[in-house]
Design an enzyme around this catalytic site. Structure first.
Site, mmCIF file in Angstrom:
data_model
loop_
_atom_site.group_PDB
_atom_site.id
_atom_site.type_symbol
_atom_site.label_atom_id
_atom_site.label_comp_id
_atom_site.label_asym_id
_atom_site.label_seq_id
_atom_site.Cartn_x
_atom_site.Cartn_y
_atom_site.Cartn_z
ATOM 1 N N ASN A 214 0.732 -1.147 -0.034
ATOM 2 C CA ASN A 214 -0.078 0.080 -0.188
ATOM 3 C C ASN A 214 0.926 1.240 0.002
ATOM 4 O O ASN A 214 1.896 1.524 0.769
ATOM 5 C CB ASN A 214 -1.009 0.039 1.296
ATOM 6 C CG ASN A 214 -1.922 1.267 1.300
ATOM 7 O OD1 ASN A 214 -2.782 1.350 0.646
ATOM 8 N ND2 ASN A 214 -1.671 2.199 2.110
ATOM 9 N N GLU A 215 0.707 2.027 -1.003
ATOM 10 C CA GLU A 215 1.317 3.421 -1.092
ATOM 11 C C GLU A 215 2.768 3.441 -0.735
ATOM 12 O O GLU A 215 3.275 4.015 0.235
ATOM 13 C CB GLU A 215 0.710 4.496 -0.337
ATOM 14 C CG GLU A 215 -0.956 4.744 -0.445
ATOM 15 C CD GLU A 215 -1.392 5.678 0.240
ATOM 16 O OE1 GLU A 215 -2.226 6.505 -0.007
ATOM 17 O OE2 GLU A 215 -1.021 5.816 1.514
ATOM 18 N N GLU B 111 -8.157 5.140 -4.271
ATOM 19 C CA GLU B 111 -8.737 5.901 -3.082
ATOM 20 C C GLU B 111 -8.850 7.234 -3.407
ATOM 21 O O GLU B 111 -8.076 8.047 -4.169
ATOM 22 C CB GLU B 111 -7.470 5.908 -2.017
ATOM 23 C CG GLU B 111 -7.119 4.501 -1.410
ATOM 24 C CD GLU B 111 -6.117 4.612 -0.376
ATOM 25 O OE1 GLU B 111 -6.031 6.062 0.212
ATOM 26 O OE2 GLU B 111 -5.547 3.689 0.095
ATOM 27 N N GLU C 257 -7.074 7.586 11.853
ATOM 28 C CA GLU C 257 -7.773 8.116 10.671
ATOM 29 C C GLU C 257 -9.275 7.911 10.947
ATOM 30 O O GLU C 257 -10.105 8.088 10.179
ATOM 31 C CB GLU C 257 -7.395 7.213 9.569
ATOM 32 C CG GLU C 257 -6.147 7.391 8.791
ATOM 33 C CD GLU C 257 -5.875 6.454 7.678
ATOM 34 O OE1 GLU C 257 -5.718 7.117 6.634
ATOM 35 O OE2 GLU C 257 -6.190 5.250 7.700
ATOM 36 N N LYS C 258 -9.602 8.008 12.042
ATOM 37 C CA LYS C 258 -11.110 8.179 12.692
ATOM 38 C C LYS C 258 -11.756 9.524 12.175
ATOM 39 O O LYS C 258 -13.207 9.410 12.054
ATOM 40 C CB LYS C 258 -11.221 8.152 14.241
ATOM 41 C CG LYS C 258 -10.781 9.196 15.158
ATOM 42 C CD LYS C 258 -10.699 8.923 16.460
ATOM 43 C CE LYS C 258 -10.186 9.961 17.336
ATOM 44 N NZ LYS C 258 -8.647 10.037 17.148
ATOM 45 N N TRP C 259 -11.116 10.436 11.773
ATOM 46 C CA TRP C 259 -11.791 11.809 11.371
ATOM 47 C C TRP C 259 -11.667 11.802 9.659
ATOM 48 O O TRP C 259 -11.975 12.925 9.268
ATOM 49 C CB TRP C 259 -10.848 12.928 11.957
ATOM 50 C CG TRP C 259 -11.392 13.083 13.497
ATOM 51 C CD1 TRP C 259 -10.315 13.083 14.474
ATOM 52 C CD2 TRP C 259 -12.616 13.150 14.172
ATOM 53 N NE1 TRP C 259 -10.970 13.103 15.697
ATOM 54 C CE2 TRP C 259 -12.448 13.123 15.627
ATOM 55 C CE3 TRP C 259 -13.969 13.355 13.793
ATOM 56 C CZ2 TRP C 259 -13.534 13.294 16.563
ATOM 57 C CZ3 TRP C 259 -14.848 13.349 14.703
ATOM 58 C CH2 TRP C 259 -14.760 13.498 15.934
ATOM 59 N N HIS C 260 -11.231 10.716 9.227
ATOM 60 C CA HIS C 260 -11.076 10.773 7.618
ATOM 61 C C HIS C 260 -12.556 10.268 7.243
ATOM 62 O O HIS C 260 -13.167 9.322 7.595
ATOM 63 C CB HIS C 260 -10.103 9.846 7.198
ATOM 64 C CG HIS C 260 -9.770 9.862 5.705
ATOM 65 N ND1 HIS C 260 -10.619 9.622 4.875
ATOM 66 C CD2 HIS C 260 -8.611 10.248 5.113
ATOM 67 C CE1 HIS C 260 -9.798 9.781 3.754
ATOM 68 N NE2 HIS C 260 -8.692 9.830 3.895
#
Length: 691
Positions: A160-161, A320, A368-371
């Site tokens: 990934n990335e 993504e 990443e909960k605010w993504h």
């Protein structure tokens, strides 16, 4: 020329029709199984037909060394597949588990000061570690053996990335690998000394064993620019070599199943040489996150066009992007209404046959909960999920109308991008730290769009010299071979735009002598002796220059001291006499062979370029290319020419009425009832017409 792998695309599940792939990253291991059935129900409601699974699941798949738990993964893949949702299965190697790094801390990468980067996030592994490679490939083999006959897995998502966090490693493993890379590239240490200009500052080396990575050399000091440029090349290659090892391990066990890894192509995204990487994937895939503010849509279109250039106009996969705010900027701005549909359709317009997001369900814990996601914290009763469902309908309509099998039409104008020129301009000892390569291609793409011209953004290795017109925007490095391509292109009738900061150095960052732009002075008909950087960091320093065509230069200008007899000046500077720039040419047109060039010797920005372009287009005989700059028009056509789709995007903050002849397939924030061939598109709106 690098040999490219044959393009191979994920095929639909048995009994299903080919459609645009639609979905996102799915992390069922973050949720209790009681949520899984609800997820699948909502996926079907949204029109999702593919999800990527297992990207960061190594610790759950292999909880202890050599012990594999596929049971949970089997259950969710089976649930998805039975519902008609295909799986893009990750190799799961992106983030090693704690048991591995505790047992083998030597796999952790080191920064330029030699400090170890400890676990606690992701990508804390070094690509040159033979120990880590053994563990990662063992996981790849286990994954491939277990899922080689699974009918629901349609593609491999390798790691990934790459390089997002471990682009540079300065460990001893990296040192040895860099020495090996230099030996392969240069053959002799004398060739390395010549390439790096080691006669300067007594840096000459006697043997490859004296080569070290560009480790910390003290604050305020300057790394050898040739060495640093090569280390960026090496780092891209080292990560690619690791990817190839994973790819080949998976392919050996599951031949015929397409493999990809997600790039990070954006206007300023130059971590790796993604054009070089594009030759080694079965299909190109990309992660892209919008730039908030007035450049939002144009930057999406620009980046998508560059991905299409990397894919050489083969179908590519938007792996993504975000439905709204991300989590990693200092201020995480919300996306504007309508942009969920518009941005995705811009990527389809530019050649994407797959649209996916990070991620399906918004996390309730973790970094990443605010993504944002397809199902936000607010749940299905939310505008974001309604937009996600609307997009699913639109992608379905495009599939039914036959957009699959069409490709992005070749534009009349190519804007050239070069990863290595960007890397070279990042050095800390340059004429101006305000000048980078990447900003100029984006400004040209936008300025051309302002004049109603939709350009292709293409890598420097591509066929840019087959276009009617091409732009070399601050392409700092021009090798002898590329310089020859430039000369032949214009001599044979091409129309070329060239800007300041182009062709200053060769591929080793050695300056072309005799005046700038050294290797193509005869093509552009100018000779630059010195630069005129601008800024406001000190009192009284110049921060702008007026041109007599009504535009203003900033940051950087060339001191053009002479022009060829075949050249004519389109614009000059107007300044106080004591500055020494009054009357100096700023924009020059030159005849060369059967072609013509326009040289822009200063940074004008998007607005200055847009205002200057009409005169340059006329001078180059390209005035017929101009159109309506309020709308970006993008076209896709099948090989036989039987199916033609035109995408029309409103670039303004006001409604626009434009011609749209044909069958309207999709209308988002637009009046779908076209009368007399016209349609009105609201801000952030898009219309797709089939002819």
């Amino acid at each position: 020329m690098t040999k490219r792998r044959k393009h191979s695309w994920p095929q639909p599940l048995k009994g299903a029709e080919a459609r645009i792939w639609y979905g996102g990253d799915y992390n069922p291991d973050q949720w209790p199984e009681s949520v899984w059935d609800e997820d699948i129900e909502l996926m079907l409601k949204a029109g999702v037909n593919l999800v990527s699974v297992g990207i960061f699941s190594w610790a759950k798949i292999e909880p202890r060394e050599g012990e594999y738990d596929f049971d949970w993964l089997d259950r969710i893949i089976d649930k998805l597949g039975r519902a008609g949702i295909a799986v893009d299965l990750a190799s799961a190697t992106a983030s090693p588990p704690m048991w591995l790094t505790q047992a083998h801390p030597e796999v952790l990468w080191k920064d330029e000061r030699g400090d170890t980067v400890w676990p606690g996030a992701r990508e804390h592994w070094r690509p040159t570690s033979p120990v880590f490679r053994d563990y990662a490939l063992a996981l790849c083999r286990a994954m491939a053996e277990h899922y080689k006959d699974n009918p629901y897995v349609v593609a491999w998502h390798v790691s990934n990335e790459y390089g997002c966090h471990n682009r540079f490693d300065y460990s001893d493993d990296a040192l040895r690998a860099f020495q090996k890379w230099c030996r392969k590239r240069y053959k002799t240490i004398d060739a390395v000394n010549d390439a790096w200009g080691t006669a300067f500052w007594a840096q000459r080396m006697n043997d490859f064993s004296e080569i070290i990575p560009p480790r910390y050399i003290g604050d305020g000091n300057f790394i050898n620019p040739g060495k640093l440029l090569d280390y960026k090349r090496f780092s891209s290659d080292a990560l690619k070599e690791f990817y190839i090892a994973e790819r080949d391990t998976l392919e050996e066990i599951t031949p015929g199943r397409p493999l990809t890894t997600n790039f990070m192509v954006s206007a300023g995204g130059s971590l790796l040489d993604y054009d070089d990487w594009g030759a080694d994937v079965d299909f190109v895939s990309n992660d892209h996150y919008f730039t908030p503010g007035e450049a939002h849509f144009d930057e999406v279109a620009y980046s998508a066009s560059l991905v299409d250039g990397i894919a050489r106009k083969q179908p590519w996969f938007q792996m993504e992007h975000s439905t709204s705010a991300v989590n990693w900027r200092p201020i995480n701005y919300r996306a504007e209404p309508g942009s969920v549909v518009r941005d995705s359709l811009a990527q389809v317009a530019m050649g994407a046959d797959a649209i996916c997001y990070f991620q399906w369900r918004q996390s309730k814990a973790g970094a990443e909960k605010w993504h944002s996601s397809m199902v936000p914290h607010a749940g299905a009763d939310s505008q974001i999920f309604r937009d996600v469902c609307e997009l699913g309908v639109d992608l379905g309509r495009l599939s039914e109308a036959g957009v699959l099998g069409t490709k992005l039409d070749k534009a009349k104008v190519a804007v050239v991008f070069d990863y290595e020129s960007e890397w070279a301009t990042e050095h800390t000892a340059t004429p101006s730290q305000q000048v980078r390569h990447w900003t100029e291609p984006l400004d040209w793409f936008r300025a051309l769009a302002d004049n109603g011209i939709t350009a292709d953004v293409v890598p420097v290795r591509s066929d840019w010299d087959t276009y009617k017109a091409a732009v070399l925007p601050s392409v700092y490095l021009l090798s002898e071979a590329t310089s020859r391509r430039v000369r032949d292109y214009v001599a044979n009738g091409g129309r070329l735009f060239v800007t300041y900061y182009t062709g200053l150095a060769d591929e080793n960052d050695h300056i072309w002598l005799g005046g700038y732009p050294g290797s193509i002075r005869d093509v552009v008909g100018v000779r630059v002796e010195e630069f005129y950087p601008m800024g406001d960091d000190l009192p009284g320093t110049p921060d702008r220059l007026a041109l007599d065509n009504g535009t203003t230069a900033h940051d950087f200008a060339d001191v053009i001291t002479s022009t060829a007899d075949s050249a004519r000046v389109l614009a000059s500077y107007q300044s106080e006499p004591w500055i020494g720039m009054n009357g100096v040419p700023a924009i020059v047109v030159n005849d060369f062979g059967d072609g013509r060039s326009a040289y822009v010797g200063c940074r004008l920005g998007r607005e200055g370029l847009a205002k200057s372009l009409p005169a340059m287009l006329e001078a180059l005989g390209l005035e017929e290319l101009k159109g309506d700059g309020r709308v970006l028009r993008v076209e896709r056509t099948d090989e036989a020419g039987d199916r033609h789709f035109e995408f029309l995007f409103n670039r303004t903050h006001d409604p626009v009425t434009v011609s749209a002849e044909g069958e309207i397939v999709v209308a988002s924030l637009a009046d779908a009832q076209a009368e007399d061939g016209n349609v009105t598109i609201a801000p952030n709106g898009v219309v797709v017409v089939k002819r």
